[in-house]
Design an enzyme around this catalytic site. Structure first.
Site, short mmCIF file in Angstrom:
data_model
loop_
_atom_site.label_atom_id
_atom_site.label_comp_id
_atom_site.label_asym_id
_atom_site.label_seq_id
_atom_site.Cartn_x
_atom_site.Cartn_y
_atom_site.Cartn_z
N GLY A 71 -12.67 -54.03 20.09
CA GLY A 71 -11.62 -53.19 19.53
C GLY A 71 -12.11 -51.80 19.18
CB THR A 72 -15.28 -50.60 17.69
OG1 THR A 72 -15.14 -51.39 16.51
CG2 THR A 72 -15.95 -49.28 17.36
CG ASN A 140 -8.64 -53.89 8.49
OD1 ASN A 140 -7.88 -52.93 8.67
ND2 ASN A 140 -9.86 -53.74 8.00
CD GLN A 168 -7.55 -58.11 11.43
OE1 GLN A 168 -7.11 -59.27 11.39
NE2 GLN A 168 -8.84 -57.86 11.33
CB SER A 188 -10.38 -57.05 19.15
OG SER A 188 -11.68 -57.59 19.04
CG HIS A 190 -14.23 -60.67 17.20
ND1 HIS A 190 -14.58 -60.75 15.87
CD2 HIS A 190 -14.05 -59.36 17.46
CE1 HIS A 190 -14.64 -59.52 15.36
NE2 HIS A 190 -14.31 -58.66 16.31
CB THR A 226 -21.44 -54.87 35.84
OG1 THR A 226 -22.05 -54.09 36.87
CG2 THR A 226 -21.09 -56.24 36.36
CB CYS A 310 -19.47 -51.74 6.10
SG CYS A 310 -20.72 -51.66 4.84
N1 PLP Z 1 -9.29 -52.57 14.27
C1 PLP Z 1 -9.04 -53.42 13.26
C2 PLP Z 1 -7.76 -53.31 12.51
C3 PLP Z 1 -9.99 -54.37 12.91
O1 PLP Z 1 -9.75 -55.21 11.89
C4 PLP Z 1 -11.20 -54.43 13.64
C5 PLP Z 1 -12.26 -55.42 13.28
O2 PLP Z 1 -12.34 -55.87 12.17
C6 PLP Z 1 -11.40 -53.53 14.69
C7 PLP Z 1 -10.42 -52.62 14.97
C8 PLP Z 1 -12.66 -53.53 15.50
O3 PLP Z 1 -12.63 -54.52 16.47
P1 PLP Z 1 -14.02 -55.08 17.08
O4 PLP Z 1 -14.65 -55.89 16.00
O5 PLP Z 1 -13.59 -55.87 18.26
O6 PLP Z 1 -14.82 -53.88 17.47
#
Ligand code: PLP
Length: 367
Positions: A71-72, A140, A168, A188, A190, A226, A310
């Site tokens: 997600g990041t 979140n 989320q 994302s 996970h 890849t 964090c």
């Molecule tokens: N965005 C939100 C709202 C999240 O809660 C998180 C992870 O906690 C992320 C983005 C980041 O996702 P990832 O852990 O897959 O990088």
């Protein structure tokens, strides 16, 4: 006594057994999806199937899905991949959005943690340059659901685009890309029972998104490298199995909150009066530091988090509660409890007992 109670599902979810099995099978497969021979074509088929499964969940064509390393990364691709646009981000976004462009204009939220759309209109009116607005679908920390469709309408009226971090909300509530009106959307793996380190940016193939890393033509030129095929297959499988809450988790969460407030009458639930994710509670035990609560619960076999944990594992001040105007003493005593598909009533009994015991100890000490 039952095993430990894992109540930190917004941090990460257990890997679904079906996702683990599909990943194990893919790990045993040799073949690069870019290769033209048979093994490559088989790998490409797996990649396409996973893409179709993620696309199906948000009701878009597979070409809208760009797989990323989580997600990041998808948030960064959304915000930095359209560099000619000025950014407006809500004050309660995840750090990966806030850090993508520290100079972005900040959209305030109400005391309940919901984006203030009058401010969005004012910010867009004040500066007519092409803009990109970033507003998450669900927060979140508090679970508060954001008015993304309305924000998209306002953004579009001003000729701006809207990015929605749906990390989320994905798999927890039902929504789709076109109903929300978002131009770009992040999900994302996970958080829905897939593996860590895999996510996707959902966006029209027509948007001129510039890749953050170049060198290969993968992902239609939007993300070189890849592909993480086992991870992507696990993500696709989890997306296929994900079932938004049918009411069980929401009812369990509501019972949990009633029980917590019964054992600690001065407890405060943040964002408690607005529409929230069915699984999330952000609650303060006034006068008891969040870290103390997390440790006491951990010793009792209950895992929760302190606002937003964090990566260093340290507890830091919650920018979300700050943005909501929560007094610092109350914000510093807030923990996040998040439930999931395998959370049981016994897990909640354990939480309530341990939290209630801590409350009783601190109050008898104070008396
Ligand atoms: N965005 C939100 C709202 C999240 O809660 C998180 C992870 O906690 C992320 C983005 C980041 O996702 P990832 O852990 O897959 O990088």
């Amino acid at each position: 006594m039952s095993g430990p109670a894992y109540l930190d599902w917004n941090a990460t979810t257990p890997l679904r057994p079906e996702a683990a099995a599909a990943m194990a099978e893919t790990l045993a497969h040799t073949g690069n999806p870019s290769s033209v021979h048979r093994a490559g074509r088989e790998a490409k088929k797996l990649l396409d199937q996973a893409r179709a499964r993620v696309a199906e969940r948000v009701r878009v064509a597979p070409a809208y899905v760009t797989f990323t390393g989580g997600g990041t990364e998808a948030n960064h691709l959304a915000l930095r991949g359209l560099p000619e646009r000025r950014l407006i981000v809500s004050m309660i976004e995840h750090d990966s959005v806030l850090a993508a462009e520290p100079d972005a204009a900040r959209l305030p939220v109400t005391p309940d943690g919901v984006a203030d759309l009058d401010s969005l209109d004012r910010i867009l009116t004040a500066d007519p340059r092409p803009a990109l607005v970033s507003l998450m679908l669900a927060n979140n920390e508090t679970g508060a659901i954001q008015p993304v469709a309305e924000a998209a309408r306002i953004a579009h009226r001003h000729g701006a685009l809207l990015h929605c971090d749906a990390v989320q909300a994905f798999g927890k509530i039902t929504f789709n890309y076109s109903e929300l009106g978002a131009d770009l959307m992040t999900v994302s793996g996970h958080k829905i029972g897939g593996p860590m380190g895999v996510g996707a940016l959902i966006a029209s193939p027509d948007l001129p998104i510039q890749a953050l890393q170049t060198g290969g033509g993968q992902e239609r030129g939007r993300r070189a490298g890849t592909e993480n095929l086992p991870g992507i297959v696990g993500f696709g499988t989890a997306a296929n199995r994900a079932e938004p809450d049918d009411g069980r988790i929401a009812a369990l969460r509501d019972r949990t909150e009633r029980r917590l407030v019964a054992v600690a009458p001065d407890a405060h639930i943040h964002g408690g009066s607005v529409r929230r994710l069915p699984n999330t509670t952000c609650i303060s035990m006034p006068g008891v530091a969040a870290a103390t609560q997390v440790m006491a619960l951990d010793l009792a076999g209950v895992m929760v988090s302190a606002g937003s944990a964090c990566s260093s594992g340290k507890v830091k001040r919650s920018h979300v509660l700050d943005a909501m105007g929560v007094p610092s003493a109350l914000a510093e005593s807030a923990i996040r409890i998040s439930l999931g598909w395998s959370t049981t009533e016994a897990d909640i009994d354990r939480l309530v007992e341990a939290w209630g015991a801590l409350y009783a100890r601190t109050r008898s000490r104070a008396a």
